[in-house]
Design an enzyme around this catalytic site. Structure first.
Site, short mmCIF file in Angstrom:
data_model
loop_
_atom_site.label_atom_id
_atom_site.label_comp_id
_atom_site.label_asym_id
_atom_site.label_seq_id
_atom_site.Cartn_x
_atom_site.Cartn_y
_atom_site.Cartn_z
N THR A 26 0.85 -1.19 0.00
CA THR A 26 0.00 0.00 0.00
C THR A 26 0.88 1.24 0.00
OG1 THR A 26 -1.86 -1.09 1.04
CG2 THR A 26 -1.67 1.28 1.43
N HIS A 175 -7.40 -10.81 -1.76
CA HIS A 175 -6.82 -10.44 -0.46
C HIS A 175 -7.71 -10.99 0.65
CE1 HIS A 175 -4.74 -8.49 2.67
NE2 HIS A 175 -4.64 -7.26 2.19
N ASN A 178 -4.59 -10.20 6.66
CA ASN A 178 -4.29 -8.96 7.38
C ASN A 178 -5.47 -8.22 7.99
OD1 ASN A 178 -1.77 -9.67 6.62
ND2 ASN A 178 -1.46 -8.04 5.11
N TYR A 180 -8.66 -7.78 6.97
CA TYR A 180 -9.67 -7.13 6.14
C TYR A 180 -10.89 -8.05 5.99
CZ TYR A 180 -5.88 -3.89 5.80
OH TYR A 180 -4.88 -3.01 6.14
N ASN A 235 -4.43 -5.21 12.71
CA ASN A 235 -5.85 -4.86 12.62
C ASN A 235 -6.71 -5.60 13.65
OD1 ASN A 235 -5.64 -2.87 10.63
ND2 ASN A 235 -5.67 -4.39 8.97
N GLY A 314 8.58 -7.61 0.12
CA GLY A 314 7.89 -6.34 0.19
C GLY A 314 8.86 -5.18 0.25
C1 8OZ Z 1 -0.24 -1.39 5.69
C2 8OZ Z 1 -0.89 -0.19 5.61
C3 8OZ Z 1 -2.07 -0.09 4.92
C4 8OZ Z 1 -2.62 -1.21 4.31
C5 8OZ Z 1 -2.32 -4.98 4.21
C6 8OZ Z 1 -3.29 -3.49 2.63
O1 8OZ Z 1 -1.82 -5.16 5.33
C7 8OZ Z 1 -2.54 -3.62 3.71
C8 8OZ Z 1 -1.97 -2.43 4.39
C9 8OZ Z 1 -0.77 -2.51 5.08
O2 8OZ Z 1 -2.65 -5.93 3.52
#
Ligand code: 8OZ
Length: 359
Positions: A26, A175, A178, A180, A235, A314
């Protein structure tokens, strides 16, 4: 000949010239309306010597956004912007897939249409703060999705996948990592549902499998990868039994004959639960892409041992557009500048020097 990071490999039907994958990163530098711009074209084209580029996580709809200045993959203008990216990467002999994303509860009303509440499997406020256009703000309590709203979200993945094909991508990565939306359904710290989408492993994996089936129906399984992060606490995520859950998920994904499984093998900060990634790898029958803090030696060792077929890097690719050449030459790496990871301009984005370039 030994198989190593520099050996070709084919993931599904995507033929790669080497096994060094650029991980999704990101960067918050898209143009107005989530449209990729010339700066983004330059950034991705600079990294076309990787075996495969996985784009930054890319929202599939207006409700899928959770950070400022993300590119999208659901409007005609976004497709046109991405087409310039894929054309530039292909012109340099590279391959590129797009990571398709719904953030679920990791968002904020100020980032969503008409100030809407973020959506999630359950109405549980995550600890932490959202990056908004006016600075950090606490995450809010999301709205729990009704089961009858899920088909429309699956359709958003279908639409985004059609857009990805129109934009010239070599495939898509779903995805599901992480913390989401899809991961929020998988792990029981964020999923307290009592309907067909909560409780058992089968129920918690249901949305991911429905999305996978629908995406595969658009592009074909040989062009679809999935990213998982079984123990990443990022998260505010937890699960009561990650090994059994993710072994189940890997087994269930085998029905599709996917191009690859991409696994974040640990955590991005915070306390990480015990997990045997080699055991997970053995459950999945197709190609396995390993990620997180690999260097050249560990990458080659993981390939030699059969643990992984390829390695996603990354931060090393962020700071070294010519990472493949540097690994080949055992050359020193550029240092990454953490202050320019998220947002900004060319600085810390397209100005990292190539080997032999003075900066
Ligand atoms: C870090 C900051 C913002 C988004 C992820 C899309 O962890 C992210 C993300 C990582 O998959």
């Amino acid at each position: 000949m030994t198989t190593d990071l520099f050996s070709p490999v084919t993931l599904g039907s995507i033929a790669l010239k080497n096994r060094m994958i650029m991980a999704p990163l990101t960067r918050n530098r898209a143009g107005e309306g989530g449209v990729p711009q010339d700066l983004n074209v330059t950034y991705y084209a600079q990294r076309a010597t990787s075996g495969l580029i996985i784009t930054e996580a890319t929202p599939i709809s207006a409700m899928a956004h959770g950070y400022p200045a993300l590119p999208g993959i659901y409007t005609d203008a976004q497709v046109a912007g991405w087409k310039k990216v894929t054309d530039a990467v292909h012109a340099k002999g590279g391959k590129i897939v797009i990571q398709i994303w719904h953030v679920g509860r990791i968002s904020h009303p100020s980032l969503l249409p008409n100030g809407a509440l973020p959506v999630a499997p359950s109405a549980i406020q995550p600890a932490g703060q959202a990056f908004t256009y006016t600075g950090l703000q606490d995450y809010v309590t999301p709205r729990a999705l009704d089961a009858n709203e899920l088909p429309a979200i699956v359709q958003d993945y279908v639409h985004a996948t059609k857009c990805a094909l129109a934009a010239g991508f070599d495939g898509v990565e779903i995805h599901a990592a992480n913390g989401y939306l899809l991961d929020q359904f998988l792990r029981d710290g964020s999923n307290k549902r009592t309907d067909n989408y909560g409780g058992s492993f089968e129920n918690r994996a249901r949305l991911l499998l429905e999305v996978t089936k629908a995406v595969v129906g658009v592009v074909g399984a040989d062009k679809v990868g999935i990213r998982l992060s079984p123990v990443n606490p990022f998260n505010d995520m937890t699960d009561s039994n990650p090994q059994a859950l993710f072994n189940y998920v890997a087994d269930a994904l085998n029905q599709f004959n996917l191009a690859y499984l991409h696994v974040v093998e640990g955590g991005m900060g915070g306390k990480v639960q015990t997990f045997d990634f080699n055991e997970l790898r053995k459950h999945f029958k197709n190609a396995y892409m390993a990620n997180l803090a690999y260097d050249k030696a560990r990458g080659n060792a993981a390939i030699a041992s059969g643990h992984a077929d390829c390695i996603a890097y990354g931060v090393p690719f962020l700071a070294n557009p010519d990472l493949v050449e540097r690994f080949r030459a055992n050359a020193p790496l550029n240092e990454a500048d953490g202050n320019s990871f998220y947002g900004g301009d060319a600085k810390g984005y397209t100005d990292y020097p190539f080997l032999g370039e003075q900066k």
